[in-house]
Design a protein around this motif. Structure first.
Motif, PDB file in Angstrom:
ATOM      1  N   SER A  47       0.818  -1.219   0.000  1.00 52.20           N
ATOM      2  CA  SER A  47       0.000   0.000   0.000  1.00 52.20           C
ATOM      3  C   SER A  47       0.846   1.262   0.000  1.00 52.20           C
ATOM      4  O   SER A  47       0.320   2.360  -0.192  1.00 52.20           O
ATOM      5  CB  SER A  47      -0.922   0.010   1.222  1.00 52.20           C
ATOM      6  N   MET A  48       2.155   1.114   0.187  1.00 53.48           N
ATOM      7  CA  MET A  48       3.018   2.285   0.318  1.00 53.48           C
ATOM      8  C   MET A  48       4.007   2.441  -0.833  1.00 53.48           C
ATOM      9  O   MET A  48       4.617   3.497  -0.965  1.00 53.48           O
ATOM     10  CB  MET A  48       3.801   2.222   1.635  1.00 53.48           C
ATOM     11  N   VAL A  49       4.206   1.415  -1.642  1.00 53.78           N
ATOM     12  CA  VAL A  49       5.263   1.469  -2.653  1.00 53.78           C
ATOM     13  C   VAL A  49       4.667   1.553  -4.046  1.00 53.78           C
ATOM     14  O   VAL A  49       3.498   1.230  -4.283  1.00 53.78           O
ATOM     15  CB  VAL A  49       6.187   0.234  -2.554  1.00 53.78           C
ATOM     16  N   ASP A  50       5.510   1.965  -4.976  1.00 53.60           N
ATOM     17  CA  ASP A  50       5.151   2.018  -6.385  1.00 53.60           C
ATOM     18  C   ASP A  50       5.642   0.721  -7.039  1.00 53.60           C
ATOM     19  O   ASP A  50       6.839   0.472  -7.138  1.00 53.60           O
ATOM     20  CB  ASP A  50       5.813   3.232  -7.036  1.00 53.60           C
ATOM     21  N   ASN A  51       4.708  -0.116  -7.462  1.00 52.25           N
ATOM     22  CA  ASN A  51       5.066  -1.435  -7.994  1.00 52.25           C
ATOM     23  C   ASN A  51       5.946  -1.340  -9.247  1.00 52.25           C
ATOM     24  O   ASN A  51       6.837  -2.167  -9.457  1.00 52.25           O
ATOM     25  CB  ASN A  51       3.798  -2.237  -8.304  1.00 52.25           C
ATOM     26  N   LYS A  52       5.694  -0.350 -10.083  1.00 51.84           N
ATOM     27  CA  LYS A  52       6.510  -0.196 -11.289  1.00 51.84           C
ATOM     28  C   LYS A  52       7.954   0.142 -10.933  1.00 51.84           C
ATOM     29  O   LYS A  52       8.903  -0.410 -11.494  1.00 51.84           O
ATOM     30  CB  LYS A  52       5.916   0.883 -12.180  1.00 51.84           C
ATOM     31  N   SER A  53       8.123   1.040  -9.986  1.00 50.43           N
ATOM     32  CA  SER A  53       9.469   1.400  -9.545  1.00 50.43           C
ATOM     33  C   SER A  53      10.158   0.211  -8.903  1.00 50.43           C
ATOM     34  O   SER A  53      11.367   0.011  -9.065  1.00 50.43           O
ATOM     35  CB  SER A  53       9.384   2.575  -8.560  1.00 50.43           C
ATOM     36  N   LEU A  54       9.399  -0.587  -8.190  1.00 49.78           N
ATOM     37  CA  LEU A  54       9.938  -1.774  -7.534  1.00 49.78           C
ATOM     38  C   LEU A  54      10.507  -2.752  -8.562  1.00 49.78           C
ATOM     39  O   LEU A  54      11.606  -3.281  -8.398  1.00 49.78           O
ATOM     40  CB  LEU A  54       8.807  -2.436  -6.735  1.00 49.78           C
ATOM     41  N   GLU A  55       9.761  -2.952  -9.621  1.00 54.43           N
ATOM     42  CA  GLU A  55      10.157  -3.936 -10.623  1.00 54.43           C
ATOM     43  C   GLU A  55      11.310  -3.430 -11.490  1.00 54.43           C
ATOM     44  O   GLU A  55      12.286  -4.158 -11.726  1.00 54.43           O
ATOM     45  CB  GLU A  55       8.939  -4.264 -11.508  1.00 54.43           C
ATOM     46  N   HIS A  56      11.221  -2.197 -11.942  1.00 57.91           N
ATOM     47  CA  HIS A  56      12.193  -1.692 -12.917  1.00 57.91           C
ATOM     48  C   HIS A  56      13.467  -1.145 -12.272  1.00 57.91           C
ATOM     49  O   HIS A  56      14.524  -1.163 -12.902  1.00 57.91           O
ATOM     50  CB  HIS A  56      11.547  -0.600 -13.776  1.00 57.91           C
ATOM     51  N   SER A  57      13.363  -0.657 -11.039  1.00 57.63           N
ATOM     52  CA  SER A  57      14.534  -0.030 -10.417  1.00 57.63           C
ATOM     53  C   SER A  57      15.350  -0.985  -9.563  1.00 57.63           C
ATOM     54  O   SER A  57      16.520  -0.721  -9.291  1.00 57.63           O
ATOM     55  CB  SER A  57      14.097   1.153  -9.553  1.00 57.63           C
ATOM     56  N   ILE A  58      14.755  -2.089  -9.124  1.00 59.53           N
ATOM     57  CA  ILE A  58      15.472  -2.960  -8.200  1.00 59.53           C
ATOM     58  C   ILE A  58      15.579  -4.390  -8.730  1.00 59.53           C
ATOM     59  O   ILE A  58      16.674  -4.912  -8.922  1.00 59.53           O
ATOM     60  CB  ILE A  58      14.788  -2.959  -6.815  1.00 59.53           C
ATOM     61  N   ILE A  59      14.447  -5.018  -8.970  1.00 59.26           N
ATOM     62  CA  ILE A  59      14.457  -6.453  -9.255  1.00 59.26           C
ATOM     63  C   ILE A  59      15.135  -6.759 -10.588  1.00 59.26           C
ATOM     64  O   ILE A  59      16.049  -7.591 -10.665  1.00 59.26           O
ATOM     65  CB  ILE A  59      13.025  -7.008  -9.226  1.00 59.26           C
ATOM     66  N   LYS A  60      14.713  -6.105 -11.660  1.00 59.63           N
ATOM     67  CA  LYS A  60      15.297  -6.402 -12.978  1.00 59.63           C
ATOM     68  C   LYS A  60      16.789  -6.121 -13.044  1.00 59.63           C
ATOM     69  O   LYS A  60      17.556  -6.947 -13.556  1.00 59.63           O
ATOM     70  CB  LYS A  60      14.549  -5.621 -14.060  1.00 59.63           C
ATOM     71  N   PRO A  61      17.278  -4.952 -12.552  1.00 61.38           N
ATOM     72  CA  PRO A  61      18.732  -4.725 -12.602  1.00 61.38           C
ATOM     73  C   PRO A  61      19.531  -5.767 -11.839  1.00 61.38           C
ATOM     74  O   PRO A  61      20.607  -6.182 -12.281  1.00 61.38           O
ATOM     75  CB  PRO A  61      18.886  -3.332 -11.976  1.00 61.38           C
ATOM     76  N   LEU A  62      19.003  -6.233 -10.694  1.00 62.67           N
ATOM     77  CA  LEU A  62      19.736  -7.229  -9.921  1.00 62.67           C
ATOM     78  C   LEU A  62      19.713  -8.599 -10.596  1.00 62.67           C
ATOM     79  O   LEU A  62      20.685  -9.360 -10.505  1.00 62.67           O
ATOM     80  CB  LEU A  62      19.143  -7.325  -8.513  1.00 62.67           C
ATOM     81  N   GLN A  63      18.614  -8.925 -11.243  1.00 60.12           N
ATOM     82  CA  GLN A  63      18.544 -10.211 -11.937  1.00 60.12           C
ATOM     83  C   GLN A  63      19.475 -10.262 -13.136  1.00 60.12           C
ATOM     84  O   GLN A  63      19.878 -11.345 -13.568  1.00 60.12           O
ATOM     85  CB  GLN A  63      17.100 -10.474 -12.391  1.00 60.12           C
ATOM     86  N   GLN A  64      19.823  -9.115 -13.662  1.00 58.10           N
ATOM     87  CA  GLN A  64      20.655  -9.063 -14.862  1.00 58.10           C
ATOM     88  C   GLN A  64      22.143  -8.895 -14.567  1.00 58.10           C
ATOM     89  O   GLN A  64      22.952  -8.718 -15.475  1.00 58.10           O
ATOM     90  CB  GLN A  64      20.185  -7.915 -15.760  1.00 58.10           C
TER      91      GLN A  64
END
Length: 535
Positions: free
Chosen positions: A77-94
């Protein structure tokens, strides 16, 4: 005046006592450091935040060689899901850098250089981590590393909200709930940054699957009321609730009563204040109103504006509200009773004046009062249904034309126009429509009793109303609190408006423990000289 106020406050506080003690999560073992075991770290944080349905854990693998297991912890309820996916998860997976495990590249440099979001902070103790999560940040934990990385992924502060339309204030926040339940939840979380704020989600409606979100403070609210609320929500089996009003009808203690035993508000600051009192809030997706339980009669006379005004003015405003409710209920019936049965109780000059104005009126007092009240209710409905500016013009002009024309035509007397106008004006001093509607309908019942029994009918209407209100319960709480049972301590905030520093306890009618919400040391103690208090 200050001396009198202090003595009265001491008198009201005498013998108040508390049951239970306020829970302080910062004093527990939460101050220990983060370990290297990812699963253990997650369980530790889940112990404090995992009760809420918006607590999320997203597992993924960092693209090192071999891959490292990581987890992102956040409040949805507090975070931006798009920012979560594109700024953290994808860069770390790559990531394709095996040097991390060989010790040639530090964890700090690798992670910080990979995540494009520059607002990152390393933390090593659970207490600081939980505080940051409650502020709307995401926590990155990686297997084998005894530290967490807090990343800014919160929702934008310019989220859409509306100005409250029915609960306006001059000096105070102008944020109101909207139809999006996620935005409404974000506004509450933004104000209460505590792990004790619990949010539970439930879908209601066979066809609509409407999300209903229940929120409460688990260290303050009566958990038996929470269980009863969920029990009632489980029994709702309909195609779909059209709004929060439908939920109110299904959880109401007295569904056939003219008065609602639930409260509603469109202001997030009002809901926050009531949550901190031990109430339970209910948000329904698609509705810009929150339902609050349990409700007591004083809730319908308290406005948010009271807490942004000087407490003398706020108390005066509340008294006007109670006086207005009495006038709406009984002024028309008293007029009918006196003019029809008890002319001797009216002062002679006033009686002669009223008799002179009614000399050519062809109807009895009840009929002319009833017709004028009905006409005004019609104008009120027309003003509500029409567009705002047109509705106001119709209400004002219509009332003037109808009142003047009726008097000129000899259909009603000027006295009854004054009575109806006074009743209408004071009906607007009752802040909340739910309670105001009940009073306005009961007014017609009192008028009928006054026509049949005179002043004894007015007394009968008062007794029946009083007994009806005494019989009401809101999730086991007496609806007439703080008047019945009488609670002198609760009158400080629910009838009068004492200074905020003088209201140090919660009502024992609402909560069962954790009564204290402030201390006597909060009383202002100014000084004449620096460091010297006034005696």
């Amino acid at each position: 005046m200050k001396f009198i106020l202090r003595m009265l406050n001491d008198l009201l506080n005498r013998g108040k006592g508390t049951r239970g003690s306020e829970l302080n999560w910062e004093a527990n073992d939460i101050k220990e450091k983060v370990g290297k075991d990812l699963k253990g770290n997650i369980e530790k944080i889940k112990k404090y935040l995992g009760k809420s349905d918006d607590f999320k854990i997203k597992d993924f693998y960092i693209g090192t060689c071999p891959p490292l297991k990581g987890a992102l912890i956040y409040l949805s309820s507090m975070v931006d899901n798009k920012s979560l996916e594109h700024s953290i998860i994808k860069p770390l997976q790559q990531i394709e850098n095996p040097l991390l495990l060989e010790g040639k590249v530090s964890f700090d440099n690798l992670i910080l250089s990979t995540i494009p979001n520059g607002d990152c902070k390393e933390l090593q103790d659970y207490q600081s981590i939980i505080k940051e999560i409650l502020k709307g940040k995401g926590l990155l934990l990686i297997e084998g590393f005894s530290k967490g990385l807090v990343v800014e992924v919160g929702k934008s502060s310019d989220k859409t909200h509306t100005e409250p339309k029915t609960e306006k204030v001059v000096k105070g926040p102008q944020e109101g709930f909207v139809e999006d339940i996620e935005v409404n939840t974000w506004m509450i979380r933004k104000r209460i940054k505590s792990p004790h704020l619990i949010m539970k989600s439930k879908e209601i409606g066979r066809q609509t699957s409407t999300e209903v979100r229940v929120m409460y403070m688990d260290n303050i609210a009566d958990l038996t009321i929470v269980e009863e609320l969920f029990s009632r929500l489980e029994k709702i089996d309909i195609d779909g609730p059209l709004g929060s009003a439908a939920i109110e009808e299904f959880i109401n203690d007295s569904p056939r009563n003219i008065f609602n035993t639930t409260f509603y508000t469109e202001r997030c600051d009002r809901l926050v204040a009531m949550l901190l009192e031990g109430r339970i809030g209910i948000l329904v997706d698609g509705t810009p109103f929150a339902v609050v339980i349990p409700a007591v009669i004083s809730d319908f006379f308290i406005t948010t504006e009271d807490y942004y005004l000087n407490y003398y003015f706020a108390t005066f405003n509340r008294l006007i509200g109670y006086i207005g409710a009495f006038i709406v209920l009984f002024l028309p019936s008293i007029y009918i009773a006196f003019t029809s049965y008890h002319q001797e109780m009216i002062p002679t000059r006033l009686a002669l004046t009223i008799a002179g104005t009614r000399a050519g009126v062809p109807y009895p007092a009840f009929m002319e009062a009833f017709l004028m009240e009905l006409a005004f209710e019609g104008l009120r409905q027309a003003g509500t249904r029409l567009p705002t500016y047109v509705g106001q013009a119709v209400s004002i002009v219509g009332a003037l034309i109808i009142g003047t024309a009726a008097v000129d035509a000899g259909l009603v007397s000027p006295a009854v126009v004054i009575v109806v106008a006074t009743t209408a004006i004071f009906s607007f001093t009752i802040p909340y429509t739910n309670f105001s509607l009940g009073i306005r309908l009961w007014r017609f019942f009192n008028m009928i009793l006054a026509t049949v029994l005179g002043i004894f009918g007015v007394m009968t209407g008062f007794l029946l109303l009083f007994l009806n209100l005494l019989s009401l319960r809101s999730f086991g709480v007496n609806f007439m609190v703080p008047f019945a049972p009488l609670s002198i301590r609760d009158l400080k905030d629910w009838f009068f408006r004492f200074p905020s520093w003088a209201i140090t306890t919660r009502s024992n009618q609402i909560v069962r423990e954790n009564f204290t919400k402030g201390g006597e040391e909060l009383r202002p103690q100014p000084s004449n000289k620096r460091g010297e208090k006034i005696k």
